[in-house]
Every structure is written in C-alpha cells, then in structure tokens.
Design a protein around this motif. Structure first.
Motif, mmCIF file in Angstrom:
data_model
loop_
_atom_site.group_PDB
_atom_site.id
_atom_site.type_symbol
_atom_site.label_atom_id
_atom_site.label_comp_id
_atom_site.label_asym_id
_atom_site.label_seq_id
_atom_site.Cartn_x
_atom_site.Cartn_y
_atom_site.Cartn_z
ATOM 1 N N ILE A 111 17.769 -36.847 -0.323
ATOM 2 C CA ILE A 111 16.540 -36.188 -0.748
ATOM 3 C C ILE A 111 15.529 -36.355 0.380
ATOM 4 N N LEU A 112 15.086 -35.252 0.934
ATOM 5 C CA LEU A 112 14.136 -35.298 2.031
ATOM 6 C C LEU A 112 12.749 -35.670 1.509
ATOM 7 N N SER A 113 12.008 -36.406 2.306
ATOM 8 C CA SER A 113 10.665 -36.826 1.882
ATOM 9 C C SER A 113 9.765 -35.620 1.612
ATOM 10 N N ALA A 114 9.914 -34.559 2.375
ATOM 11 C CA ALA A 114 9.092 -33.363 2.158
ATOM 12 C C ALA A 114 9.372 -32.754 0.781
ATOM 13 N N ASP A 115 10.650 -32.735 0.378
ATOM 14 C CA ASP A 115 11.003 -32.214 -0.949
ATOM 15 C C ASP A 115 10.465 -33.131 -2.044
ATOM 16 N N TYR A 116 10.605 -34.430 -1.847
ATOM 17 C CA TYR A 116 10.099 -35.401 -2.828
ATOM 18 C C TYR A 116 8.583 -35.263 -2.975
ATOM 19 N N ASN A 117 7.882 -35.189 -1.844
ATOM 20 C CA ASN A 117 6.427 -35.055 -1.880
ATOM 21 C C ASN A 117 6.009 -33.749 -2.550
ATOM 22 N N SER A 118 6.740 -32.678 -2.284
ATOM 23 C CA SER A 118 6.436 -31.389 -2.905
ATOM 24 C C SER A 118 6.592 -31.484 -4.427
ATOM 25 N N ASP A 119 7.688 -32.125 -4.863
ATOM 26 C CA ASP A 119 7.920 -32.275 -6.303
ATOM 27 C C ASP A 119 6.832 -33.122 -6.959
ATOM 28 N N THR A 120 6.499 -34.250 -6.365
ATOM 29 C CA THR A 120 5.487 -35.125 -6.978
ATOM 30 C C THR A 120 4.112 -34.464 -6.964
ATOM 31 N N ASN A 121 3.805 -33.693 -5.938
ATOM 32 C CA ASN A 121 2.532 -32.961 -5.921
ATOM 33 C C ASN A 121 2.492 -31.901 -7.023
ATOM 34 N N ASP A 122 3.626 -31.216 -7.245
ATOM 35 C CA ASP A 122 3.709 -30.234 -8.330
ATOM 36 C C ASP A 122 3.511 -30.900 -9.687
ATOM 37 N N ILE A 123 4.153 -32.047 -9.880
ATOM 38 C CA ILE A 123 4.019 -32.768 -11.147
ATOM 39 C C ILE A 123 2.576 -33.228 -11.332
ATOM 40 N N ALA A 124 1.971 -33.753 -10.287
ATOM 41 C CA ALA A 124 0.574 -34.199 -10.374
ATOM 42 C C ALA A 124 -0.348 -33.030 -10.693
ATOM 43 N N SER A 125 -0.095 -31.884 -10.082
ATOM 44 C CA SER A 125 -0.909 -30.701 -10.355
ATOM 45 C C SER A 125 -0.743 -30.254 -11.804
ATOM 46 N N GLY A 126 0.496 -30.254 -12.274
ATOM 47 C CA GLY A 126 0.760 -29.868 -13.662
ATOM 48 C C GLY A 126 0.096 -30.802 -14.644
ATOM 49 N N MET B 32 2.438 -22.763 -7.924
ATOM 50 C CA MET B 32 1.815 -23.293 -9.124
ATOM 51 C C MET B 32 2.909 -23.703 -10.109
ATOM 52 N N PRO B 33 2.813 -24.885 -10.700
ATOM 53 C CA PRO B 33 3.889 -25.380 -11.535
ATOM 54 C C PRO B 33 4.026 -24.692 -12.892
ATOM 55 N N PHE C 207 6.332 -25.272 -17.425
ATOM 56 C CA PHE C 207 6.247 -25.964 -16.145
ATOM 57 C C PHE C 207 7.511 -25.689 -15.345
ATOM 58 N N ASN C 208 7.351 -25.203 -14.123
ATOM 59 C CA ASN C 208 8.480 -24.913 -13.240
ATOM 60 C C ASN C 208 8.315 -25.675 -11.933
ATOM 61 N N PRO C 209 9.175 -26.646 -11.653
ATOM 62 C CA PRO C 209 9.095 -27.339 -10.365
ATOM 63 C C PRO C 209 9.306 -26.359 -9.213
ATOM 64 N N ALA C 210 8.687 -26.657 -8.091
ATOM 65 C CA ALA C 210 8.759 -25.755 -6.941
ATOM 66 C C ALA C 210 10.134 -25.762 -6.281
ATOM 67 N N THR C 211 10.823 -26.887 -6.300
ATOM 68 C CA THR C 211 12.127 -26.970 -5.637
ATOM 69 C C THR C 211 13.229 -27.076 -6.682
ATOM 70 N N PRO C 212 14.443 -26.643 -6.328
ATOM 71 C CA PRO C 212 15.551 -26.708 -7.289
ATOM 72 C C PRO C 212 15.967 -28.164 -7.562
ATOM 73 N N PRO C 213 16.697 -28.390 -8.652
ATOM 74 C CA PRO C 213 17.160 -29.750 -8.965
ATOM 75 C C PRO C 213 18.022 -30.320 -7.836
ATOM 76 N N ARG C 214 18.012 -31.609 -7.693
ATOM 77 C CA ARG C 214 18.816 -32.296 -6.661
ATOM 78 C C ARG C 214 20.261 -32.437 -7.127
ATOM 79 N N GLN C 215 21.147 -32.480 -6.161
ATOM 80 C CA GLN C 215 22.572 -32.643 -6.444
ATOM 81 C C GLN C 215 22.974 -34.103 -6.208
ATOM 82 N N PRO C 216 23.928 -34.604 -6.988
ATOM 83 C CA PRO C 216 24.388 -35.984 -6.780
ATOM 84 C C PRO C 216 24.940 -36.186 -5.369
ATOM 85 N N ASN C 217 24.752 -37.395 -4.858
ATOM 86 C CA ASN C 217 25.311 -37.820 -3.556
ATOM 87 C C ASN C 217 24.785 -36.995 -2.389
#
Length: 127
Positions: A22-37, A1-2, A9-19
């Motif tokens: 980004i895996l699609s599963a992580d991206y989808n998880s983040d966008t689903n968390d944001i949509a839920s929030g 829960m976000p 609001f707490n994203p489910a996955t940690p922040p991304r690092q430069p360079n």
C-alpha cells in the motif's frame, strides 16, 4: 468528494488487494477522504451544525417523514405539497394548510372549510 449526490460515501481509491504494497500516497488519499466525509457528517451529539437545509421524505400518516424511535407513527409528515400534518400514533391530530393566500390550522380535521382556525370535535377554551 467522498459522498455522491445520494449521500453514499465512496472512497477515492479502489479496495486494496491482499499481499500487495500500500503506497503512502494511496493511504493518505484514503484517510483524507474519510476525514472529509466525517467532517461533513452531522454528529449525533450536536457538536456540528448543518450548513444547508435539512430535507425529509414526505412520509405518511402512519410513517411520518420525521418520527420518533419510541413512537414511530408519531411525528410530522407532508400529505400534500401545501400541507404539513402532525400524526399521533398513526392518526392525524393537526394540519397546517395553505389554500391560495389563506393559511389555515385544522385540529381534528383533514380538509378545510375555509376558516383560518377549524376545530372538529369537543372544544374547551379557558383563560
């Protein structure tokens, strides 16, 4: 829960690092968390309705728990656990009290003398 229990609001996955990739599963998880929030947020234009009690801080006579942006010392606050009061420009003008089984309305007073309706100051009734 976000959102945590404090409304942060707490994203489910940690922040991304430069360079890094980004895996699609992580991206989808983040966008689903944001949509839920966002789906659980109260909209400013009233599109959504609340599904639980709207809770306020107790506030004070000069900074009520429910106030207005144009008059921050006007609103509603809770001076005691059994009272609700209405300040205007930092001065209390009315209080609703529960004293045992008695429910009282105080206008211009902050403590009850036992009457259901107590008005302090000049009074005019017409009708």
């Amino acid at each position: 829960m976000p959102y945590n229990g404090s409304g942060v609001f707490n994203p489910a996955t940690p922040p991304r690092q430069p360079n890094t990739t980004i895996l699609s599963a992580d991206y989808n998880s983040d966008t689903n968390d944001i949509a839920s929030g966002l789906s659980n947020a109260v909209t400013r234009d009233g599109q959504g309705v609340m599904s639980t009690q709207f809770k306020l801080i107790a506030g004070t006579v000069t900074v009520p728990g429910l106030g207005f942006s144009a008059a921050t010392s006007t609103g509603i606050y809770m001076p005691t656990s059994n009272d609700m009061a209405f300040p205007v420009q930092g001065g209390e003008v009315m209080r609703l009290t529960l004293d045992g089984a008695e429910r009282n309305v105080l206008i211009g007073a902050t403590s009850s003398t036992g009457e259901r309706l107590q008005v302090t100051g000049s009074t005019k009734l017409t009708g």
